[in-house]
Design a protein around this motif. Structure first.
Motif, PDB file in Angstrom:
ATOM      1  N   ASP A 171       1.123  -1.513   0.257  1.00 14.60           N
ATOM      2  CA  ASP A 171       0.082  -0.215  -0.064  1.00 14.60           C
ATOM      3  C   ASP A 171       1.183   1.141   0.242  1.00 14.60           C
ATOM      4  O   ASP A 171       0.635   1.879  -0.541  1.00 14.60           O
ATOM      5  CB  ASP A 171      -0.874  -0.561   1.012  1.00 14.60           C
ATOM      6  CG  ASP A 171      -1.835   1.403   0.922  1.00 14.60           C
ATOM      7  OD1 ASP A 171      -2.371   0.844  -0.090  1.00 14.60           O
ATOM      8  OD2 ASP A 171      -2.026   1.797   2.037  1.00 14.60           O
ATOM      9  N   VAL A 172       1.872   1.160   1.016  1.00 17.84           N
ATOM     10  CA  VAL A 172       2.829   2.357   0.786  1.00 17.84           C
ATOM     11  C   VAL A 172       3.961   2.409  -0.851  1.00 17.84           C
ATOM     12  O   VAL A 172       3.835   3.613  -0.849  1.00 17.84           O
ATOM     13  CB  VAL A 172       3.886   2.054   2.563  1.00 17.84           C
ATOM     14  CG1 VAL A 172       4.746   3.334   1.528  1.00 17.84           C
ATOM     15  CG2 VAL A 172       3.394   2.489   3.124  1.00 17.84           C
ATOM     16  N   LEU A 173       3.746   1.734  -0.800  1.00 17.45           N
ATOM     17  CA  LEU A 173       4.842   2.002  -2.133  1.00 17.45           C
ATOM     18  C   LEU A 173       4.073   1.851  -3.102  1.00 17.45           C
ATOM     19  O   LEU A 173       4.763   2.816  -3.831  1.00 17.45           O
ATOM     20  CB  LEU A 173       5.622   0.483  -2.114  1.00 17.45           C
ATOM     21  CG  LEU A 173       6.890  -0.271  -1.599  1.00 17.45           C
ATOM     22  CD1 LEU A 173       7.160  -0.582  -0.880  1.00 17.45           C
ATOM     23  CD2 LEU A 173       7.609  -1.489  -2.427  1.00 17.45           C
ATOM     24  N   PHE A 174       3.305   1.289  -3.845  1.00 19.28           N
ATOM     25  CA  PHE A 174       1.912   1.312  -4.908  1.00 19.28           C
ATOM     26  C   PHE A 174       1.270   2.812  -4.998  1.00 19.28           C
ATOM     27  O   PHE A 174       1.337   3.887  -5.626  1.00 19.28           O
ATOM     28  CB  PHE A 174       0.991   0.349  -4.974  1.00 19.28           C
ATOM     29  CG  PHE A 174       0.165   1.131  -6.036  1.00 19.28           C
ATOM     30  CD1 PHE A 174       1.048  -0.070  -7.153  1.00 19.28           C
ATOM     31  CD2 PHE A 174      -1.247   1.295  -5.545  1.00 19.28           C
ATOM     32  CE1 PHE A 174      -0.056   0.556  -9.029  1.00 19.28           C
ATOM     33  CE2 PHE A 174      -1.450   1.333  -7.305  1.00 19.28           C
ATOM     34  CZ  PHE A 174      -0.793   1.035  -8.567  1.00 19.28           C
ATOM     35  N   HIS A 175       0.849   3.051  -3.618  1.00 17.99           N
ATOM     36  CA  HIS A 175      -0.118   3.625  -3.403  1.00 17.99           C
ATOM     37  C   HIS A 175       0.741   5.759  -3.223  1.00 17.99           C
ATOM     38  O   HIS A 175       0.572   7.268  -4.334  1.00 17.99           O
ATOM     39  CB  HIS A 175      -0.731   4.567  -1.987  1.00 17.99           C
ATOM     40  CG  HIS A 175      -2.272   3.380  -3.032  1.00 17.99           C
ATOM     41  ND1 HIS A 175      -1.836   2.115  -2.819  1.00 17.99           N
ATOM     42  CD2 HIS A 175      -3.215   3.243  -3.824  1.00 17.99           C
ATOM     43  CE1 HIS A 175      -2.928   1.849  -2.949  1.00 17.99           C
ATOM     44  NE2 HIS A 175      -3.355   1.958  -3.906  1.00 17.99           N
ATOM     45  N   GLN A 176       2.372   5.885  -2.678  1.00 18.33           N
ATOM     46  CA  GLN A 176       2.911   6.963  -1.912  1.00 18.33           C
ATOM     47  C   GLN A 176       3.897   6.877  -3.120  1.00 18.33           C
ATOM     48  O   GLN A 176       4.470   8.013  -3.276  1.00 18.33           O
ATOM     49  CB  GLN A 176       3.102   7.075  -0.552  1.00 18.33           C
ATOM     50  CG  GLN A 176       1.569   6.942   0.040  1.00 18.33           C
ATOM     51  CD  GLN A 176       1.954   6.778   1.804  1.00 18.33           C
ATOM     52  OE1 GLN A 176       3.229   7.021   2.108  1.00 18.33           O
ATOM     53  NE2 GLN A 176       0.798   6.424   2.503  1.00 18.33           N
TER      54      GLN A 176
END
Length: 1646
Positions: free
Chosen positions: A227-232
């Protein structure tokens, strides 16, 4: 080695790691690693201690130590104990985390991390424990820690994965705190490696330490991280971070929960695809996309169908990107994209094909190539899914098959290859694909790409043809299911011309297929031609494979492939051929293996194939089969129009087959068809046709000749010529081509027909049709004529009946061949006409009748000129054919000359051949010399090999031949030098052969020549000429004595060689021969000297003269007298070359002395001059110099001009000096012979020495040269200054010159005089007056110097002079008196001792001869004047009165010299006459008083001065002081005299003191009244008048007045009587009336 020593050694190495030189640092690290391999624990501990103790050590050196530790640990970590491992872990952890994140030194941290990873492979728990301690809750971990964790996950997945929950629980809470891109990249990398490690763990649970671990254990944490890698982080602008995120998402997608992955795919896939537009390097995107697609397929995602179009479009655009081999990432990206297609094909095959196949129809290259790549990949990787799609895929390939683009073709071939492996080609339409492959195999090499990619290992790997060939072979050999498809289908591609380029791969594939069929069984191998109508017949296959085998290396070696296929197919060709072909074909293949394309002899190979064919036909022995094969061979002729060589061979095959046929009708029919259908414009076809007829004639001679005759007479031949006449110029050309073919046919028929039959047909049937075309100008027809005649001649020679065959056309043919040769351009080689013509002459020479001598000479001369004059053979790459033609022509010339020599194998025959070659051997052009020497070497070798000596005979021309070749050993061309040595080598062995040695005898001396050839390769002149000298020594040792002079004379000819090196070599060898063998040349010396002189005048090289000088020196050391005599025969004046030869004889003192002695002998042997007849008749003397002494004098001058002659001159100094002095004396006034006078008048040529040839001058110059060369330069200079040399040359000054020479010698060369005088001792008896005069003058002057006394030469000189007193020559006697008188100045102290001898000689001189003007008397008076003061008074007294009386008549001599000398002597006598002499001399004083007084007025000042001196001396003797005082007063030298006053004073004193003398004085004065001197006549009356005033005493009246008797002693009375005409008058003689009055006359007057 102990632990302490290990530690010490490691410490020492560690101390050196700080060296500034990187090489040293690397060596230290290597040494540490090597030490660690042996003792890892000690080494690692030492490194750990060193880093701990050197805390301030710079990070590059720390990193180096850590890298060394890592290398040791990577192989020896298992040997560590726990304590050491813990210590190293703590060290590495500390080193890794010493710097902050912002101060990260990656090299240092990475080295420390590597140590931890290496230890972690064995001690994972301790390492993970240390790393987990570095993870602090709520704090971002150090980047190096993340990196180490990531690396450990890959390196030891089974050890790290159990710790992953703990690690993730520490890392995930702080993900949001990572703000820096470097930290985020580190997190992404760690998550990627964690996921990969977990996947590896899960995939190998059977080997995992905890098999209960499931994917769910990581799903939640991984999703949180996702979630952190893809969305941010994926939204970052930093490309590096985005790629790191994408790279991590790929493996992470496999760990996501299934439902979460399904939810994320609609956003994840477009997100990844969108990045394709933002990144140029798409490898990581494609790799991650493939992993995501695999994850989606593995969970059965339905979202893929909705995203498929976008996915296919994006992936297809990626696959269509051109692949650059220089970019590995691009190639890797292609592989990953294809992997994506594989994933999609396995799940959605219909959608994928619906997308791909329509794109095959596009014309865009990239699109089509990319699509074909995908199709090939899908066929290979999704075979099961594509099984039912085969027809559809095959039909879609129609348009790509038509594409001409090479890239598309390559892709199509690759697709077909994939289809073959998966059964596509077995479907209907598969044959089209096979044919396409064969077509690509047949592509010509020109269409292949010239520059393959840099990364390509095989230069042809990327070419369409190479790919196709490889594909065809692989499909044939590795795909079993294709066997029934390709066999026998591939056979139909063998015969069509368009598939010629594919023959090699076709044959190889067919061989493999046939062998597989044979293994399967005969039934499956035999071809059923009735069911395969499209297949070629066995005859066609046989003909095709046999013909293409003639060019075996074309098309990647199709000859081998064709023969192998032919061998394998033998059951399908003819059942009887199996056994023979199984043994014959391997032999043919072995022959090809032994050669390469460059080394294969084409004719020999073709002959082997024809023999193979003949044997095959013989084994079959079926006329129907043979006729069918010949028919098929003829049918295939048009197939080879573009390959002339193969067509030529096909004609030979046809001829061979027809020769084996038994049906004459078939043979003649085929021959007729060949003649009618041949393409006569093609040279190769004409040659092939002729070969066909020639081979056929072996078995069918009559039919072949008949068919040729029929064709010439046929309407077809005439019609073709008639039709061609329409085109005029072209028609002539066409006709000539047809004629050329027919002429060639006749030639080949003659060459190949049976020998026992051909002789009968040569002149009647063959030459009759050939010779009628000799008048052509067409070059091609000329060549055919020559070639055919050559073959005919060869056939005649090779016949067993040639010896008895009388060839009537021989002379005609030879003349015609020479005409053809002479018509060729002399400087260029454009056609093989001259080669063929010379070959023809070679054969004709050996046929009877023999050529006459003139014809032989014409043949040799013409052929040599046609080849020798050619320009040098080409060296360029494109001149290969030209060079080959030149070599063949040269070989033809060699054969002709060898054949001619063979007809006359005698020394004379050999000499004739070499004489023809001689002008070319001496040519100024190097290539001509090289050719001539090569031919000479060949002829000599042949002569030597064929030599048969039945009796010992002399090899009379050996010297001439050796002399011709040996100077060429120094030619500028290395090849010429080598050939020259070979010639000399052969000649020496020829001599040995004629001496009786066997042919296999090896002479050690001659064999040395071969070892010297290496020295001739060297261009250094020193080495080259040293080698030539060695060759000369070898020749000298083996040359017979009778050949030596001819060798030398021939080498003398080489002195004028235009090639300077050869001229120098000749000089070297001449001198070597003279040195080694000169002793036997005494009788030949005059000839040698004469030739050498003449060659010197012709030679231009500056090296010739020094070498000739050395030759003369060597000859003279052995035959000095002969050399001197020969050189003396040189014409005068000496030219410069002869002069230099003379000088050469002086280079060595011993020889120079010998030469000088001989020249002195020659100079003295002959008379110096001859008196002409005019002189004998009493006319003006005419003396002419004789030649021999004159030549010897000139030669002496040249020898003496050499500085090296100095020692010899010193040795022979006396002889040289005396001989030349005598030569000078006897040539004064001598003339040159008339012929030399004429030359002098014309003026000497520039080549002659610049010297005066006048005899005396040449002798003077030579004498001067003796002085200069002997060290008497002062003498020569003194003579130069005083003009002595010029005086010596003239008759008038010669005596003075000799005098000055003696004076200079006495002054500057005194020590040499004793030997000179000894040599002069014998000259007093010389027959030549001039010689006696000169030597006397020389000796006389020596007494004028004290050197005579100093050197104790006085007695010998006096003795020598006295011995000459009675000489018949007046000049000699005079010079003797001068010499004796010179004692007064030279040795005055010795006069007294020799007084009587001297006075006797002088007084005798006064009485010399009857002439009143005797020069001897004059010299005696002069001498007495010098001596009277030095002799004893007693010695003088006895002759005083005689002298006074004898000199009295000279007072009035007409000769001034006599008056002066006598009066002065009278004065000297008065000066010395004192004491007892005074009374005796008084009367003479009184008698001479009047003449002395009167001669004071003498017109000659010298006489007047003498009178003054005499009167002054007389004064004291008159015993009258007044008179003496008056004399002293008025008569001083230099004082003006008033004669009247002086006379008055004198007369007063006379009258006062000597009144009795007045009458006598008066009487004397009266006599002078008639004097011839005006002033004396005037003085006489004046003197008389001064006496007259005095009264005359009584006594004066007497006729004669005498002084008182007490004043006149007894001796004086005798004098008085003489004066009065008594007995004493005899001393005076009758005076010359012209001399004026004398004392006697005066007394008589009285």
């Amino acid at each position: 080695m102990t632990e302490s020593s290990i530690k010490k050694l490691a410490s020492t190495l560690l101390d050196a790691i700080t060296d500034k030189d990187p090489v040293v640092q690397e060596q230290v690290c290597s040494a540490l690693c090597s030490l660690g391999e042996v003792r890892p624990v000690e080494t690692l501990r030492t490194c750990e201690e060193y880093l701990r103790q050197h805390d301030k050590l710079a990070h590059p050196y720390r990193a180096a130590v850590l890298r060394a530790m890592e290398r040791v640990l990577s192989s020896r970590a298992s040997e560590l104990d726990k304590d050491t491992a813990s210590t190293i872990i703590l060290l590495a952890s500390s080193e890794m985390t010493k710097t902050k994140v912002q101060d990260l030194v990656w090299d240092w941290q990475q080295a420390a991390s590597g140590v931890l990873v290496a230890v972690g492979r064995q001690f994972i728990s301790k390492v993970m424990e240390e790393l987990l301690r570095k993870l602090h809750p709520g704090t971002l971990p150090h980047c190096a820690v993340l990196h180490t964790l990531a690396s450990l996950s890959v390196a030891n997945a089974f050890g790290v994965v159990p710790f992953l929950p703990s690690v993730l629980s520490s890392l995930l809470p702080v993900l949001g705190m990572a703000k820096q891109d470097t930290v985020r990249v580190a997190f992404c990398s760690a998550l990627q490696r964690f996921s990969e490690g977990a996947l590896e763990y899960l995939a190998n649970l059977d080997r995992a330490p905890d098999p209960t671990v499931r994917k769910d254990a990581f799903a939640t944490d991984i999703f949180s991280a996702y979630d952190v890698l893809f969305h941010q982080w994926l939204q970052s602008r930093e490309a590096k971070l985005r790629l790191a995120v994408v790279e991590a998402l790929g493996p992470m997608s496999h760990l996501l929960p299934s439902e979460s992955l399904e939810e994320q795919l609609p956003k994840l896939l477009p997100g990844i695809l969108a990045l394709y537009k933002k990144h140029s390097e798409t490898f990581y995107l494609s790799k991650s996309l493939g992993q995501i697609l695999e994850a989606a397929v593995s969970v059965g995602s339905r979202t893929l169908e909705t995203q498929l179009d976008a996915l296919l479009a994006a992936l297809h655009s990626q696959i269509c990107v051109p692949v650059e081999s220089s970019s590995p990432l691009v190639m890797s990206n292609q592989k990953e994209v294809l992997r994506c297609f594989t994933v999609l094909a396995s799940s959605l095959p219909d959608r994928l094909l619906a997308f791909l196949l329509p794109r095959l129809d596009t014309s865009n290259e990239r699109t089509r190539v990319g699509t074909l790549q995908v199709v090939r990949h899908v066929i290979n990787s999704a075979a099961a899914q594509m099984e039912d799609k085969k027809p559809f895929i095959l039909s879609s390939m129609r348009l790509p098959l038509l594409d001409t683009n090479s890239k598309v073709k390559r892709a199509v071939v690759q697709v077909i290859s994939a289809m073959a492996h998966h059964g596509y080609l077995e479907q209907p339409g598969g044959e089209v694909m096979i044919e396409y492959i064969v077509q690509q195999c047949a592509l010509p090499p020109e269409q292949e790409p010239e520059k393959p990619g840099p990364s390509s290992k095989d230069p042809k790997a990327d070419s369409v043809r190479a790919v196709s060939v490889r594909t065809l072979y692989l499909v044939s050999t590795t795909v079993d299911r294709m066997s029934h498809v390709l066999w026998p289908y591939l056979l139909q591609f063998l015969t069509p011309v368009r598939f010629t380029g594919a023959l090699t791969p076709l044959c190889r594939s067919l061989v493999h297929l046939a062998q597989k069929r044979q293994e399967a069984g005969a039934d499956t191998f035999l071809i059923q031609y009735d069911t395969h109508a499209s297949l070629p017949s066995p005859y066609a296959v046989t003909a095709r494979l046999l013909v293409v085998s003639s060019s075996p290396y074309l098309g990647d070696g199709r000859g081998v492939a064709a023969l192998r296929l032919l061998s394998v197919l033998h059951p399908n060709i003819h059942p009887l051929l199996g056994q023979h072909w199984e043994t014959t074909v391997p032999l043919l293949l072995g022959y090809l293996d032994e050669h390469t394309e460059e080394t294969l002899p084409q004719e020999e190979w073709e002959e082997k194939l024809l023999m193979f064919l003949r044997d095959t036909l013989a084994i079959v022995s079926d006329n129907a089969w043979i006729c069918q094969l010949s028919l098929e061979l003829c049918r295939q002729l048009p197939c080879y129009d573009e390959t002339p060589q193969e067509k030529n061979f096909l004609y030979k095959c046809i001829g061979t087959t027809l020769g084996a046929a038994s049906s004459k009708e078939v043979v003649r029919k085929h021959l007729q068809e060949l003649l009618e259908t041949a393409r006569y414009q093609e040279e190769a076809e004409r040659e092939g046709l002729a070969c066909c007829f020639g081979i056929c004639a072996i078995s069918h001679l009559e039919d072949t000749l008949a068919q040729l005759e029929d064709f010439v007479r046929s309407e077809v031949f005439r019609k073709s010529i008639g039709i061609l006449n329409i085109f005029k110029d072209r028609s002539e050309n066409e006709v000539e081509k047809v004629k050329s073919a027919l002429i060639l046919c006749y030639g080949h028929v003659a060459a190949r027909a049976p020998q026992e039959l051909v002789l009968a047909k040569v002149e009647s049937d063959i030459l009759r049709n050939i010779c009628q075309h000799f008048n052509t100008k067409d070059p091609a027809l000329k060549l055919c004529l020559v070639q055919s005649v050559c073959m005919v001649s060869r056939a005649i020679c090779s016949s067993t009946q040639a010896g008895s065959f009388h060839f009537t056309r021989k002379a005609e043919l030879v003349a015609q061949m020479m005409e053809f040769i002479r018509a060729e351009p002399p400087d260029s080689l454009r056609t093989p006409i001259r080669k063929k013509a010379m070959l023809t002459c070679t054969y004709l020479v050996s046929v009877e009748p023999a050529l006459d001598e003139q014809a032989r000479a014409d043949v040799i001369r013409g052929c040599l000129h046609s080849v020798m004059a050619l320009l040098p053979e080409p060296e360029e790459e494109d001149g290969g054919c030209q060079k080959s033609l030149y070599l063949e022509t040269l070989h033809a010339l060699e054969g002709l000359l060898t054949s001619l020599l063979q007809r006359n194998m005698t020394p004379q025959g050999l000499q004739i051949m070499i004489e023809h070659l001689s002008p070319w051997i001496k040519s100024p052009r190097g290539h001509e010399r090289a050719r001539a020497l090569g031919l000479s070497a060949l002829l000599l070798r042949h002569f030597l090999e064929q030599l048969r000596v039945s009796a010992l005979v002399p090899f009379h021309n050996l010297g001439l031949l050796v002399g011709l070749f040996s100077p060429r050993c120094a030619d500028l061309w290395p090849a010429t030098r080598q050939e020259a040595v070979d010639c000399v080598y052969s000649l020496l062995y020829l001599q040995l052969g004629y001496e009786g040695f066997s042919r296999d005898y090896r002479d050690d001396v001659a064999e040395r020549l071969l070892s010297l050839k290496d020295g001739l390769v060297h261009p250094d002149p020193t080495i080259l000429f040293h080698t030539c000298h060695s060759i000369g020594q070898i020749i000298a040792k083996r040359l017979p004595p009778d050949q030596l002079i001819s060798l030398l004379l021939t080498m003398f000819e080489a002195l004028g060689d235009p090639e300077k090196n050869c001229s120098r070599a000749a000089t070297v060898m001449i001198n070597c021969l003279l040195q080694e063998r000169g002793g036997v040349l005494q009788e030949k010396v005059p000839e040698i000297v004469s030739v050498l002189r003449s060659k010197l005048q012709e030679a231009q090289g500056e090296h010739v003269l020094p070498a000739a000088q050395h030759s003369m020196y060597l000859l003279a050391t052995q035959h000095c007298a002969a050399v001197v005599s020969s050189l003396l025969g040189s014409p005068l004046p000496l030219d410069s070359h002869t002069s230099m030869l003379w000088r050469a004889l002086a280079v060595e003192p011993r020889l120079a002395a010998q030469v000088l002695g001989l020249l002195l002998e020659k100079m003295s042997r002959d008379v110096p001059f001859k008196e002409s007849r005019a002189f004998l008749l009493g006319r003006t003397p005419d003396r002419v110099a004789t030649l021999l002494p004159l030549s010897a004098t000139c030669a002496l001058f040249e020898v003496l001009s050499t500085p090296a002659a100095g020692p010899a001159v010193l040795e022979l100094y006396p002889q040289l000096f005396v001989a030349l002095l005598l030569r000078v004396s006897c040539t004064v006034g001598v003339q040159l012979p008339r012929n030399l006078q004429a030359q002098e008048r014309r003026g000497a040529s520039p080549a002659l020495a610049a010297r005066n040839l006048e005899p005396c001058s040449s002798a003077v110059d030579t004498l001067r040269a003796v002085l200069l060369r002997s060290g008497s330069e002062d003498v020569a200079q003194r003579m130069d200054l005083e003009g002595g040399w010029e005086l010596l040359r003239t008759s008038a000054g010669h005596e003075e010159g000799a005098t000055r020479l003696a004076r200079a010698m006495a002054e500057h060369a005194g020590p040499r005089l004793p030997l000179v005088l000894k040599a002069l001792a014998c000259t007093h008896s010389s027959a030549y007056e001039n010689q006696r005069v000169t030597t006397t003058a020389f000796l006389a002057e020596l007494l004028n110097s004290n050197v005579a006394n100093d050197l104790m030469l006085l007695d010998s000189l006096l003795e020598s002079l006295v011995a000459r007193q009675k000489d018949t020559c007046t000049s000699v006697r005079r010079l003797v008196l001068r010499g004796l008188a010179n004692l007064a100045s030279g040795c005055p102290d010795k006069v007294r001792a020799h007084g009587p001898q001297l006075l006797t000689a002088m007084i005798g001189g006064l009485d010399d001869g009857d002439s009143p003007h005797s020069p001897v008397a004059l010299e005696a008076m002069l001498g007495l004047a010098r001596l009277v003061h030095l002799v004893e008074a007693w010695d003088l007294r006895s002759g005083l009165l005689h002298v006074a009386i004898r000199i009295r008549p000279f007072f009035d001599s007409e000769k001034m010299e006599f008056r002066t000398a006598s009066i002065r002597l009278f004065g000297h006598l008065n000066q010395v006459c004192h004491g007892d002499c005074e009374d005796v001399f008084l009367d003479q004083v009184v008698g001479g008083l009047a003449p002395l007084l009167l001669h004071l007025q003498d017109p000659q000042a010298a006489v007047a001065s003498a009178c003054r001196f005499a009167l002054r001396m007389c004064g004291p003797n008159l015993a009258c002081e007044d008179l003496s005082a008056a004399f002293q007063k008025h008569l001083q030298e230099g004082r003006a005299l008033h004669f009247g006053e002086f006379l008055n004073t004198t007369c007063k004193h006379l009258m006062h003191h000597f009144p009795d003398l007045l009458g006598r004085l008066l009487t004397t004065c009266l006599f002078y009244f008639k004097s011839s001197w005006e002033d004396v006549r005037a003085a006489a009356p004046l003197f008389t008048g001064e006496q007259h005033p005095l009264p005359r005493p009584q006594a004066a009246q007497q006729p004669c007045l005498m002084p008182p008797l007490h004043r006149v002693p007894g001796a004086a009375r005798g004098a008085q009587a003489a004066a009065a005409g008594g007995p004493g008058s005899a001393h005076f003689g009758a005076p010359d009336p012209a001399e004026g009055p004398g004392p006697r006359g005066a007394d008589q007057g009285c």
